[in-house]
Structures are given as C-alpha cells and as structure tokens.
Design a protein around this motif. Structure first.
Motif, PDB file in Angstrom:
ATOM      1  N   ILE B  21      42.998  33.534  60.341  1.00  0.00           N
ATOM      2  CA  ILE B  21      43.344  32.107  60.329  1.00  0.00           C
ATOM      3  C   ILE B  21      44.847  31.885  60.185  1.00  0.00           C
ATOM      4  CG2 ILE B  21      42.712  31.929  57.853  1.00  0.00           C
ATOM      5  CD1 ILE B  21      41.902  28.985  58.439  1.00  0.00           C
ATOM      6  N   PHE B  22      45.531  32.737  59.395  1.00  0.00           N
ATOM      7  CA  PHE B  22      46.960  32.527  59.171  1.00  0.00           C
ATOM      8  C   PHE B  22      47.819  33.726  59.571  1.00  0.00           C
ATOM      9  CE2 PHE B  22      44.981  29.742  55.853  1.00  0.00           C
ATOM     10  CZ  PHE B  22      45.320  28.536  56.449  1.00  0.00           C
ATOM     11  N   SER B  23      47.214  34.753  60.164  1.00  0.00           N
ATOM     12  CA  SER B  23      48.008  35.912  60.581  1.00  0.00           C
ATOM     13  C   SER B  23      47.476  36.452  61.902  1.00  0.00           C
ATOM     14  CB  SER B  23      47.954  37.018  59.518  1.00  0.00           C
ATOM     15  OG  SER B  23      46.789  37.809  59.683  1.00  0.00           O
ATOM     16  N   LEU B 124      38.240  24.052  56.536  1.00  0.00           N
ATOM     17  CA  LEU B 124      38.725  25.375  56.922  1.00  0.00           C
ATOM     18  C   LEU B 124      39.235  26.115  55.701  1.00  0.00           C
ATOM     19  CD1 LEU B 124      40.652  24.362  60.151  1.00  0.00           C
ATOM     20  CD2 LEU B 124      38.650  25.878  60.024  1.00  0.00           C
ATOM     21  N   GLU B 125      38.987  27.415  55.660  1.00  0.00           N
ATOM     22  CA  GLU B 125      39.566  28.230  54.597  1.00  0.00           C
ATOM     23  C   GLU B 125      39.612  29.687  55.023  1.00  0.00           C
ATOM     24  OE1 GLU B 125      36.936  27.295  51.337  1.00  0.00           O
ATOM     25  OE2 GLU B 125      35.618  28.988  51.791  1.00  0.00           O
ATOM     26  N   GLU B 126      40.280  30.494  54.216  1.00  0.00           N
ATOM     27  CA  GLU B 126      40.355  31.924  54.519  1.00  0.00           C
ATOM     28  C   GLU B 126      39.359  32.661  53.636  1.00  0.00           C
ATOM     29  OE1 GLU B 126      44.138  33.573  53.442  1.00  0.00           O
ATOM     30  OE2 GLU B 126      44.265  32.459  51.577  1.00  0.00           O
ATOM     31  N   ASP B 127      38.810  33.757  54.168  1.00  0.00           N
ATOM     32  CA  ASP B 127      37.902  34.578  53.380  1.00  0.00           C
ATOM     33  C   ASP B 127      38.721  35.505  52.481  1.00  0.00           C
ATOM     34  OD1 ASP B 127      35.521  35.624  52.466  1.00  0.00           O
ATOM     35  OD2 ASP B 127      34.748  36.162  54.448  1.00  0.00           O
ATOM     36  N   ALA B 128      38.066  36.050  51.453  1.00  0.00           N
ATOM     37  CA  ALA B 128      38.710  37.036  50.575  1.00  0.00           C
ATOM     38  C   ALA B 128      38.384  38.437  51.102  1.00  0.00           C
ATOM     39  CB  ALA B 128      38.202  36.857  49.157  1.00  0.00           C
ATOM     40  N   GLY B 129      38.902  39.466  50.448  1.00  0.00           N
ATOM     41  CA  GLY B 129      38.579  40.844  50.812  1.00  0.00           C
ATOM     42  C   GLY B 129      37.248  41.245  50.216  1.00  0.00           C
ATOM     43  N   LYS B 130      36.952  42.542  50.283  1.00  0.00           N
ATOM     44  CA  LYS B 130      35.682  43.038  49.743  1.00  0.00           C
ATOM     45  C   LYS B 130      35.942  43.984  48.590  1.00  0.00           C
ATOM     46  CE  LYS B 130      32.444  43.001  53.540  1.00  0.00           C
ATOM     47  NZ  LYS B 130      32.107  43.723  54.745  1.00  0.00           N
ATOM     48  N   SER B 131      35.141  43.843  47.522  1.00  0.00           N
ATOM     49  CA  SER B 131      35.235  44.762  46.383  1.00  0.00           C
ATOM     50  C   SER B 131      34.080  45.745  46.459  1.00  0.00           C
ATOM     51  CB  SER B 131      35.129  43.983  45.076  1.00  0.00           C
ATOM     52  OG  SER B 131      36.178  43.069  44.977  1.00  0.00           O
ATOM     53  N   LEU B 132      34.384  47.024  46.334  1.00  0.00           N
ATOM     54  CA  LEU B 132      33.332  48.042  46.363  1.00  0.00           C
ATOM     55  C   LEU B 132      33.241  48.665  44.980  1.00  0.00           C
ATOM     56  CD1 LEU B 132      34.744  49.341  49.689  1.00  0.00           C
ATOM     57  CD2 LEU B 132      32.514  48.251  49.486  1.00  0.00           C
ATOM     58  N   HIS B 133      32.147  48.355  44.287  1.00  0.00           N
ATOM     59  CA  HIS B 133      32.036  48.771  42.884  1.00  0.00           C
ATOM     60  C   HIS B 133      31.357  50.112  42.711  1.00  0.00           C
ATOM     61  CE1 HIS B 133      33.377  44.795  41.788  1.00  0.00           C
ATOM     62  NE2 HIS B 133      32.400  44.253  42.491  1.00  0.00           N
ATOM     63  N   GLU B 134      30.593  50.528  43.722  1.00  0.00           N
ATOM     64  CA  GLU B 134      29.713  51.679  43.510  1.00  0.00           C
ATOM     65  C   GLU B 134      30.391  53.040  43.662  1.00  0.00           C
ATOM     66  OE1 GLU B 134      27.178  49.038  45.108  1.00  0.00           O
ATOM     67  OE2 GLU B 134      27.269  48.793  42.939  1.00  0.00           O
ATOM     68  N   GLU B 135      31.337  53.090  44.620  1.00  0.00           N
ATOM     69  CA  GLU B 135      31.842  54.402  45.025  1.00  0.00           C
ATOM     70  C   GLU B 135      32.662  55.177  43.997  1.00  0.00           C
ATOM     71  OE1 GLU B 135      32.528  53.183  49.401  1.00  0.00           O
ATOM     72  OE2 GLU B 135      31.072  52.264  48.049  1.00  0.00           O
ATOM     73  N   PHE B 136      33.353  54.459  43.098  1.00  0.00           N
ATOM     74  CA  PHE B 136      34.269  55.153  42.201  1.00  0.00           C
ATOM     75  C   PHE B 136      33.905  54.905  40.743  1.00  0.00           C
ATOM     76  CE2 PHE B 136      36.347  53.772  46.055  1.00  0.00           C
ATOM     77  CZ  PHE B 136      36.868  54.966  46.556  1.00  0.00           C
ATOM     78  N   GLN B 137      34.110  55.946  39.936  1.00  0.00           N
ATOM     79  CA  GLN B 137      33.839  55.777  38.511  1.00  0.00           C
ATOM     80  C   GLN B 137      35.005  55.023  37.873  1.00  0.00           C
ATOM     81  OE1 GLN B 137      32.684  59.449  36.764  1.00  0.00           O
ATOM     82  NE2 GLN B 137      31.082  58.402  35.618  1.00  0.00           N
ATOM     83  N   ASP B 138      34.700  54.008  37.082  1.00  0.00           N
ATOM     84  CA  ASP B 138      35.716  53.227  36.354  1.00  0.00           C
ATOM     85  C   ASP B 138      36.717  52.517  37.253  1.00  0.00           C
ATOM     86  OD1 ASP B 138      34.547  54.434  34.138  1.00  0.00           O
ATOM     87  OD2 ASP B 138      35.991  56.093  34.198  1.00  0.00           O
TER      88      ASP B 138
END
Lengths: 95, 478
Positions: B21-23, B124-138
């Motif tokens: 949307i902006f880039s 109209l708005e922009e989406d955020a990124g994705k957080s992946l919680h499972e793959e890494f410890q802590d």
C-alpha cells in the motif's frame, strides 16, 4: 484538566517509556499545563471549520502499482541483534 | 428468558495489488521470510510512505458496489500500539475520515426471504508482519513480508441476528470482492479474515448487551461455530446471574470454545492521530465515474438476469452466480449448447460440482471445460447417449480420455434407438423370465420396473429408456 500520577504512569506505559518515580510529579504538572492550553483552545468556536489533516495544503500523490523493490534482506539484517533462518528474532511474545 | 443475539462483523480483505500500500515491495504470497520487506515496510528512519493508486481504485470499486458514499476526501491516521511484528510502532489506517461510508448489502436467508445489512464503513490500512512463536525456544521469529500489504477493513452495522446470517453476509462479501477482482478471497492464506462482535439481550429490549469481540476467524464454518458457542457462553453467564465483560476472545476450533485474550481494562488505547507523512487523499468525480464504468455485472444483477433470461429458479440462479468463474462457465456452456439452460445448470450443479469437490479443484481448474461439457450435453439432446450413460462419459472426460465424441466412439456407448434391436433384447428378457411375465399379466403392474431394469442391463445401459418403456408395455400386453 490536571493529570494525577497514576495517569502519567499509564501514559508512560502505553508509550513504553520508563519514567523515574521522582520525575512523575513534574511530568504531571507539565502535561497538565499542556492540557489546560488545549482546553483554552477548545473554547474557541470552530463550527464550520474543516479540521486540518496536514499543514501542507496539497492532496496526496499516488504511485503506480508496480513492485520494483529488490530483496535486501542481508543488508537490513546486518544491523539486527539476532536473526535465524531469515527471521528477525525477538524475546518471546505470546498474547 | 428468551435471548436475541446481535452481531456485527469486521472483515479484512487483502487487496489484490502487485505492490504494497505504501511501498514498492512485492505482495506475492509464500516468498522466503523478509525478502519482500523493504526499508519503508521496516520503518527505517528517513523513509516516506507513498500511496498506491490501485488501492484507491479498488476501495472505490467496493464502495460503489455496495451503494456507499466514496469520500471525496479521506485521511490516513496512525493507530499506535507496540508489537514486534509492527516495526514502526503504529499501523497506518483510516479513522475519522474513511474512504467508504454508509453502504448496504442484501443477504438471502434460508427461508427464501432477504434482509438488508448496513455497512458502516470500509477503510484502507496496512497489514502487520507475522509472528512465529513455535519454531524457537524463548524467542519469537518475525517475518515482515506481510507488513504493508493493503487491507480493506469492511465494518458492518450490528444488523445480524444469528450465526447463519453472519455466515450469509460473510459469503456475500466474499463473492462480491472476488467479482470485483479486488481480493483473491483465499482464506487459507489469510487474504480474507473476519472478527465478530457478539452480544445478547432479552428479546424486546432496545439497548445492546455488552459485547465480546471474537478475533481472526478464518473459515465460514468456524464463524458459525464460534458465534454459536459464544452465544451459548454469554447465555450461561447471564442466566447464572453473572455479567458479560467487554473483552477480546479467541476461538479455538480444536476445543470448540472461545477464551479470553484481553479485557477492556488492559485494552490498548490506540491514540489515533492524522499521519503527518501522508497528505489527505482527494478523489474527484471523473475518477469515481471511471471506476463506475469499470464495474462488472454484480452478483445480484446477474442472478436476476439468469432467472429471467434462462428461466432458472432463484436457488439455481443463486448457486450459479455465487462466483464469477461459475457464472462464466455456465454462460459458456449454455452458449455452446444453444439453450437448454436447465439441463446445463443441472450438470454444472450436479456432476461437475461433485467432481470438483471430490478432487478439491476450482472450476477454473476443471479437466472438463465448458466446451467439453457442452459437447456432451449436445449428444444427450440429439439422443446419441442417454442421461445415464452421460455420467460415465463425464467421468471418462474428467479422467482425461478426450471429449465426449471420442469417449462415446471408443467405448461404444452410443445409445440404441433402433426399434428392432431393442425388441430383440426385450424378447430375450421375456423368454428368460416366464414367471414374472405371468405375474405381470395377472395384474402385478409394478413388475414393469423389473423388466426395464433387465433390458437396460442386457443393453449395457445403452437402450433408449423411453423407447424401452413403450415397447415393453406393448409386448407384455400381448
């Protein structure tokens, strides 16, 4: 419209700002003064005045829908504290 | 006490643009992590967002399609909150002055009646990124490829009164954005997502009850289940003497329950303000008219046309216009056959849809294209094959054995319409079943079905059923 210490702490939390306890009263006074000024401006009759969205009196320019950026992941991630498998790593957050 | 539920939906439709949307970073799905996140998407210092023209056109298209006001002036605002997949610390959205306001959409209910649902706004708005919680410890892994992807958030009025109505509304919006070609509607990839605001109140009460917001429900089935389970939960709370608290709840499809994510006390205060990096978006009448001229025939209008031009029932016309691809397919088949709309509709809604479902294919991927289906239907109409044999021909075409004429020729499926040939078979059946013949002649009329069955079996299904019936009746009455 005076702010109390509790409200200052809440605002600081929302902005993720660390404020020293001994500074809270001073912030409360300063922020309250700003709000008093706002309240003073609020008393002006603005009926029929369109709120200003931007100080420049121009409309937004648009760009054509073309994807022209190239992949610069390596460059961007060179300043990241921690990366793995192409991902930025941050302390665990679970909602 | 009798309760009534009140539901409003917030639908996020990802706009089908090439760039963000902006880039100018690509929006293509499935790229390796962070390879499509540029300096603007990362919120690096010194960057400036520049609005994508196509996003404006798509939002305007949607606005016109729902009879809404497309704002001549709209303003982008910053919605402030902290989360690692939001690099700038704010999401660029629209708040007080959205691009689309005051629309409406008609939905069809199970009893055949229809209901108008108000659409408060679409912004109209922009989406955020994705957080992946499972793959890494802590650690949490962050992929910012999705950051900056254009979204149209479509907010309904609290006009929906059951989970079924909510699903009907969601499906209608889904169909509409795909007709308009502004969103691919892919729910697995998250291109079309929904939050539901649900509350209940005693029947007859005017004020709304306290609502819970159900987050990110990514299928039609889950929307219905999540809403129903939430209505049950709120009913239990209120009938047990408790109070419903305003909060955000997450639906867990595995356990079929909703659970609290955050209550209002902890809720974010987003501190919206106009984004100083973006000027007000202005649209003129010429632009609106050019968008209006580009609108395709919309589902409701197409459904009416199918009913009138082809004499289809409201149900058939509704199914066939549910997606643009389906209606295009139908029209190609009818065009090639030269009429017989009901026959074409039955085959598309019957055998073709069943095969598509079975193999998990979209109609655009069908191994039997419109021309092939039309070719087969013509052979039914000119009596080359029976409707029953056509089912085998269809399966053979589906399996890639060629068009209808090739299959009929190679497998020798041509219908037997020669009276002499059918009579020969009938004579054999009569000779082989003297007992049944006697019973039939003694008045057991129902046995005609048995004889028809035997004749069809002996002819390997190829005898023309109407002729078999007629000739059998004649022969048996001797």
């Amino acid at each position: 419209m005076p702010l109390d210490s509790h409200e200052v702490e809440k605002i600081a939390h929302l902005a993720r700002l660390a404020v020293r306890t001994e500074d809270v009263p001073e912030y409360a006074t300063n922020l309250s003064n700003i709000l008093t000024l706002m309240a003073q401006m609020d008393s002006v009759d603005t009926a029929g005045v369109t709120p200003m969205a931007h100080p420049l009196d121009m409309p937004q320019r648009l760009r054509a829908d073309q994807a022209t950026e190239s992949n610069q992941r390596e460059l961007f991630q060179s300043i990241a504290p921690q990366v793995d498998a192409g991902l930025y790593l941050v302390p665990k957050v679970i909602e | 006490m009798k309760w009534e539920c009140v539901i409003g939906l917030e639908i996020h439709a990802q706009l089908a643009t090439n760039s963000k949307i902006f880039s100018a970073a690509s929006t293509a799905y499935g790229a390796p992590p962070n390879t499509q996140a540029c300096a603007v998407d990362l919120g690096l210092p010194g960057v400036l967002p520049v609005l994508n023209a196509e996003v404006v056109r798509m939002a305007a298209k949607f606005g016109l399609a729902i009879g809404a006001t497309v704002a001549r002036r709209s303003v982008f605002a910053r919605k402030n909150y902290f989360y690692p997949d939001l690099p700038k610390g704010y999401q660029i959205s629209q708040y007080e002055l959205p691009i689309v306001e005051h629309g409406r959409l008609e939905i069809e209910l199970d009893d055949g009646s229809s209901k108008t649902i108000g659409i408060t706004r679409a912004h109209l708005e922009e989406d955020a990124g994705k957080s992946l919680h499972e793959e890494f410890q802590d650690k949490t892994g962050i992929d910012l490829n999705r950051a900056g992807t254009p979204l149209l958030e479509i907010v309904s009025e609290p006009d929906l009164r059951s989970a079924k109505e909510a699903v009907a509304y969601m499906k209608k919006i889904h169909s509409l954005v795909r007709y308009l070609a502004i969103c691919d509607g892919n729910m697995q990839e998250g291109s079309f997502r929904c939050d539901a605001n649900v509350s209940i109140r005693p029947v007859g009460q005017a004020e709304f009850g306290t609502r819970a917001e159900l987050k990110n429900i990514n299928s039609f089935r889950y929307v219905e289940r999540a809403i129903n389970i939430e209505i049950e939960r709120q009913t239990d709370v209120l009938e047990g003497g408790g109070t419903v608290v305003q909060e955000t709840r997450l639906y867990d499809p595995d356990k079929n329950e909703t659970r609290s994510m955050r209550s209002k006390e902890e809720a974010n205060d987003y501190r919206y303000f106009p984004d100083p990096d973006l000027l007000p978006l202005e649209i003129d009448d010429a632009f609106i008219e050019s968008v209006r001229a580009s609108l395709p025939e919309l589902p409701d209008a197409k459904k009416q046309r199918f009913m009138h031009a082809f004499g289809l029932s409201a149900y058939d016309a509704g199914v066939l216009t549910a997606s643009r691809e389906m209606s295009d397919y139908f029209e190609s088949v009818v065009g090639a056959v030269g009429g017989e709309a009901k026959l074409c509709a039955n085959w598309i809604m019957g055998d073709l849809s069943a095969a598509l479902n079975r193999d998990g294919k979209e109609i655009t991927e069908s191994p039997v294209d419109a021309a092939m289906l039309a070719g087969m239907l013509k052979r039914i109409l000119d009596n080359t094959i029976s409707g029953k044999i056509a089912k085998d021909v269809f399966e053979a075409m589906w399996a890639g054995e060629g068009d209808a004429d090739t299959v009929v020729e190679r497998k020798g499926l041509k219908q037997i319409t020669d009276t002499g040939a059918i009579e020969t078979i009938i004579d054999q059946v009569i000779a082989a079943n003297p007992a049944q013949v006697e019973q039939y002649r003694a008045g057991k009329d129902k046995l005609i079905g048995f004889f028809v069955g035997q004749v069809m079996k002996l002819s390997k299904g190829k005898a023309n059923p109407a002729q078999v019936n007629e000739l059998l009746l004649k022969k048996l009455s001797y």
